[in-house]
Design an enzyme around this catalytic site. Structure first.
Site, PDB file in Angstrom:
ATOM      1  N   ASP A  58      47.856  21.372  58.067  1.00  0.00           N
ATOM      2  CA  ASP A  58      46.721  20.593  58.551  1.00  0.00           C
ATOM      3  C   ASP A  58      47.086  19.948  59.886  1.00  0.00           C
ATOM      4  O   ASP A  58      48.167  20.172  60.429  1.00  0.00           O
ATOM      5  CB  ASP A  58      46.259  19.576  57.515  1.00  0.00           C
ATOM      6  CG  ASP A  58      47.269  18.469  57.267  1.00  0.00           C
ATOM      7  OD1 ASP A  58      48.454  18.660  57.579  1.00  0.00           O
ATOM      8  OD2 ASP A  58      46.879  17.404  56.746  1.00  0.00           O
ATOM      9  N   ASP A  87      48.098  17.126  60.988  1.00  0.00           N
ATOM     10  CA  ASP A  87      49.310  16.336  61.220  1.00  0.00           C
ATOM     11  C   ASP A  87      50.526  16.889  60.478  1.00  0.00           C
ATOM     12  O   ASP A  87      51.590  16.284  60.488  1.00  0.00           O
ATOM     13  CB  ASP A  87      49.084  14.861  60.859  1.00  0.00           C
ATOM     14  CG  ASP A  87      49.022  14.610  59.357  1.00  0.00           C
ATOM     15  OD1 ASP A  87      48.593  15.523  58.623  1.00  0.00           O
ATOM     16  OD2 ASP A  87      49.395  13.504  58.931  1.00  0.00           O
ATOM     17  N   SER A  97      44.933  13.066  60.192  1.00  0.00           N
ATOM     18  CA  SER A  97      45.351  14.137  59.285  1.00  0.00           C
ATOM     19  C   SER A  97      44.396  15.329  59.329  1.00  0.00           C
ATOM     20  O   SER A  97      44.251  15.969  60.356  1.00  0.00           O
ATOM     21  CB  SER A  97      45.493  13.571  57.872  1.00  0.00           C
ATOM     22  OG  SER A  97      46.081  14.488  56.993  1.00  0.00           O
ATOM     23  N   ASP A 106      51.323  17.448  57.256  1.00  0.00           N
ATOM     24  CA  ASP A 106      51.852  17.016  55.959  1.00  0.00           C
ATOM     25  C   ASP A 106      51.226  17.762  54.787  1.00  0.00           C
ATOM     26  O   ASP A 106      51.565  17.513  53.636  1.00  0.00           O
ATOM     27  CB  ASP A 106      51.728  15.501  55.765  1.00  0.00           C
ATOM     28  CG  ASP A 106      50.290  15.004  55.734  1.00  0.00           C
ATOM     29  OD1 ASP A 106      49.359  15.814  55.902  1.00  0.00           O
ATOM     30  OD2 ASP A 106      50.090  13.787  55.539  1.00  0.00           O
TER      31      ASP A 106
END
Length: 446
Positions: free
Chosen positions: A241, A243, A102, A245
């Site tokens: 960010d 990833d 992430s 999400d």
């Protein structure tokens, strides 16, 4: 979750090369997950990743473990976490796996799972996978082993899914948007979504090299985006960010719009359109201003523990639609089964275009309370939260704040820290109150 040996609130995560983010553990995890997930008779698993260099290693190791359990693997390549959730559901797979840490730096990585419904795996399934991790790996017979293939059109499918969350009667024509993809998994997704909806798009953070993910860019570092919005005289900025999400935004005049701001905009728009089902779920860290404003609008508001997993649990339990965290995790179950930065941003743009106003205009009348957070380290074995002096200091501050602020003390889930948070209308007074409580916590900790 505290009893888990390997899984945290968002899968398995750590520094690459240190257990458990090692190739041998990833093989074992793939086998254990494949063994458990294929019990339903569905032996198809999708695997996506972000842009970290270590993703290649973990992808190959997971492949070996999954195939040895008799599960067929379909690779998506670099794809946002919410895209893997969507495609898992869309392809009727048994599960989706995301290789990502992430918003963490490149030297970390992680492995997280989605169920066939595109939601986080149930606790019982994760527990069963953990149990198998302590057993010996046993391959299925050669003729029962899984096969590996690639889904080449995954980015295009997800782009169309994102666009479907934006009303067909509206357009982004006339808007200039700077989008920062953090050199992460949305680099080939988010700019195209916005362009195809009509916006003029200026890209930053779209040149991943394996080690620059989240490096002075994206939702965790907004300085570059703020400068780009000003330089290009853009209408707004998007920051995702690594990833995809999380979402943070920047107004035309450079103001940061965080997750609390976004939740306010989405809740207000849903209420105006008659689409707000129930109330809103925030977290223990959601700004006190949200609670006050929602009360004024007769919108129910509850706080979950910190973590998008817990926000989703509350939403599902209450059958509500909208929730999220101030860090930028935004969930809208009307559109997706998990948090999605791109879709959250499109919902904000929908409100802007419907009201024919700027991002800053959508936030008029909503002023967040100053929030002061102080971390205090404590010794193992001590419990400052039960100290009478600490309790007295908290009560004193709470009495003085009345209904114009709040106090929160909580232990960190990853470090020996007590997080002291105070919110109030006056920034200097709030800072003084936080320091007062932190002083008592520090005395009790030593």
């Amino acid at each position: 979750m505290s009893q888990r040996k390997y899984f945290g609130t968002d899968g398995v995560r750590g520094r690459v090369g240190d257990f458990p983010i090692t190739p041998d553990f990833a093989v074992k995890l793939g086998w254990a997950a494949g063994t458990v997930l294929s019990k339903s008779g569905n032996q198809r698993v999708l695997v996506g990743k972000d842009t970290r260099l270590s993703g290649y290693m973990l992808e190959s190791a997971l492949e070996a473990g999954l195939l040895s359990a008799g599960v067929s693997v379909e690779f998506l390549g670099p794809m946002p976490t919410p895209a893997v959730a969507y495609l898992t559901r869309n392809f009727r797979a048994a599960a989706g796996i995301v290789i990502s840490a992430s918003h963490n730096p490149y030297h970390d990585n992680g492995i997280k799972f989605f169920s066939d419904s595109g939601s986080k795996l149930p606790d019982a399934v994760e527990s069963e996978i953990e149990r198998l991790l302590d057993e010996d790996l046993v391959c299925v017979p050669s003729e029962q082993m899984g096969r590996a293939s690639r889904i080449d059109d995954a980015p295009g499918r997800y782009i169309e899914f994102c666009k479907s969350a934006f009303p067909s009667e509206l357009s982004l024509t006339g808007l200039t948007i700077v989008v920062d993809c953090a050199h992460g998994a949305t680099y080939h997704i988010a700019p195209d979504v916005l362009r195809e909806l009509g916006a003029q798009v200026i890209e930053i953070g779209t040149a991943p090299n394996g080690v620059n993910i989240n490096d002075k860019c994206g939702a965790t570092d907004l300085a570059t985006l703020q400068a780009a919005v000003q330089e290009h005289k853009a209408d707004l900025g998007f920051a995702l960010d690594g990833d995809g999400d999380r979402l943070m935004m920047i107004t035309a005049d450079g103001r940061v719009v965080d997750g609390d701001d976004v939740i306010y905009i989405l809740a207000r728009a849903a209420q105006q359109d008659g689409l707000l089902q129930g109330g809103i779920v925030g977290t223990l860290m959601s700004n006190f201003a949200l609670e006050k404003h929602f009360a004024d609008r007769n919108i129910p508001f509850v706080r979950a523990k910190v973590g998008d997993r817990y926000v989703m649990e509350e939403l599902v339990k209450r059958d509500w639609k909208i929730g999220g965290e101030n860090s930028g995790h935004i969930i809208n179950r009307q559109f997706h089964s998990t948090g999605d930065g791109i879709i959250a941003g499109l919902q904000v743009l929908t409100a802007m275009q419907r009201e024919q106003c700027s991002l800053a205009d959508l936030l008029k009348g909503f002023e967040k309370y100053p929030q002061v957070l102080i971390n205090v380290r404590f010794k193992a074995g001590s419990d400052p939260l039960s100290d009478e002096a600490v309790k007295a200091a908290v009560k004193d501050v709470e009495d003085r704040l009345g209904d114009e602020g709040r106090v929160l003390l909580r232990k960190s889930g990853t470090e020996p820290l007590i997080r002291v948070m105070v919110e109030g209308r006056d920034e200097q007074i709030t800072k003084t109150f936080a320091q007062q409580i932190a002083g008592e916590v520090e005395a009790a900790a030593n």
